[in-house]
Scaffold this motif. Sequence first.
Motif, mmCIF file in Angstrom:
data_model
loop_
_atom_site.group_PDB
_atom_site.id
_atom_site.type_symbol
_atom_site.label_atom_id
_atom_site.label_comp_id
_atom_site.label_asym_id
_atom_site.label_seq_id
_atom_site.Cartn_x
_atom_site.Cartn_y
_atom_site.Cartn_z
ATOM 1 N N PRO A 210 0.731 -1.467 -0.226
ATOM 2 C CA PRO A 210 0.046 -0.010 0.036
ATOM 3 C C PRO A 210 0.597 0.752 0.094
ATOM 4 C CG PRO A 210 -0.779 -1.423 1.462
ATOM 5 C CD PRO A 210 0.616 -2.231 1.630
ATOM 6 N N ALA A 211 0.323 2.251 -0.176
ATOM 7 C CA ALA A 211 1.043 3.679 -0.637
ATOM 8 C C ALA A 211 1.335 4.300 0.856
ATOM 9 C CB ALA A 211 0.135 4.853 -1.259
ATOM 10 N N SER A 212 0.239 3.907 2.070
ATOM 11 C CA SER A 212 1.133 4.212 2.789
ATOM 12 C C SER A 212 1.877 3.628 4.014
ATOM 13 C CB SER A 212 -0.572 3.801 4.289
ATOM 14 O OG SER A 212 -1.305 2.889 4.374
ATOM 15 N N GLU A 213 2.522 2.060 3.789
ATOM 16 C CA GLU A 213 3.755 1.922 3.947
ATOM 17 C C GLU A 213 5.206 1.745 2.716
ATOM 18 O OE1 GLU A 213 2.006 -2.314 4.501
ATOM 19 O OE2 GLU A 213 0.592 -2.069 5.867
ATOM 20 N N ALA A 214 4.976 2.033 2.175
ATOM 21 C CA ALA A 214 5.678 2.104 0.365
ATOM 22 C C ALA A 214 7.144 3.158 1.303
ATOM 23 C CB ALA A 214 5.024 3.280 -0.586
ATOM 24 N N GLN A 215 8.282 2.755 0.734
ATOM 25 C CA GLN A 215 9.851 2.720 1.919
ATOM 26 C C GLN A 215 10.386 3.013 0.316
ATOM 27 O OE1 GLN A 215 11.482 -0.496 3.881
ATOM 28 N NE2 GLN A 215 9.579 -0.128 5.669
ATOM 29 N N PRO A 216 11.444 4.083 0.780
ATOM 30 C CA PRO A 216 12.411 4.211 0.319
ATOM 31 C C PRO A 216 12.783 3.304 -0.781
ATOM 32 C CG PRO A 216 12.786 5.621 1.634
ATOM 33 C CD PRO A 216 11.864 4.786 1.732
ATOM 34 N N GLY A 217 12.947 3.356 -1.409
ATOM 35 C CA GLY A 217 13.739 1.871 -2.778
ATOM 36 C C GLY A 217 12.953 0.978 -3.783
ATOM 37 N N ASP A 218 11.592 1.829 -2.866
ATOM 38 C CA ASP A 218 10.353 0.590 -3.951
ATOM 39 C C ASP A 218 10.101 0.855 -4.948
ATOM 40 O OD1 ASP A 218 10.240 -0.380 -1.594
ATOM 41 O OD2 ASP A 218 8.608 -0.168 -1.002
#
Length: 261
Positions: A210-218
């Motif tokens: 989900p966008a809310s759990e996105a992290q740098p590097g995804d």
Amino acid sequence: MTARTTSARHRAARRPVTPLTEFAQNAAVGRRTAVAAAGGALLVSTFGGAMAAQAAPVETGHAKMNSVDLNALTSQAREALANAPVVSVAADAELNVEKTAVSVVSAAENEDYQAELAAEEAAEAADAAAAEAAEAAASTVSTSVDVPASAIGNSVISIASRYVGVPYVSGGSSPSGFDCSGFTAYVYGQLGISLPHSSSAQPGYGTTVPASEAQPGDLMWTPGHVSIYAGGNTMIDASKPGTVVDFRPIWQSNPTFVRMG
């Protein structure tokens, strides 16, 4: 007839004296006796008086060295000197010394020396320029937006940022030029993640989050384009012809985030 009684005297028997007997007697009293054979007869000569026996001296060590005839050595040295060649020089002989002019060339006029200095200076200048370029490439990142603090230290973002400024090239997949999927495939490939050179196929190699759990590097995907999420409202990508790899604001309205690895 009257019988006469004759008294006869008898001499005591004496052994005959021979030269050997006399030699033995003389030896007993300390006389020196010489015995010699001459014409079949044995001659014995006796010298009266006792004489002490003396042994012939034995020359050893320094005594033997002292017995060297120095006069003989001196004679040999004189003979060798007399036979040595003699070099005679006339009384009016003259010594001529040739004088050669010495030419001195200054460092400024020495062409070989100046060429060597020029080569050294050129090499030093080239080394300095290379070091300056390397330092500039390592410390300066030209971006259109600030990189979020959350992306600092992230391995994917760290690798991707090395190629900021590389031009967009359609079908490109190397630091000489990238397109969108060529760039993402190259970056993830350096981390051991193999992706195809296709924007539509790459999302299938990871897990959607989900966008809310996105992290740098995804990986960030929208139809026809892929980029790398850098945190906040930023991404890094090879956008379109005429641009370069750079950090930019997210312009997609509803991107899909995919966790790789």
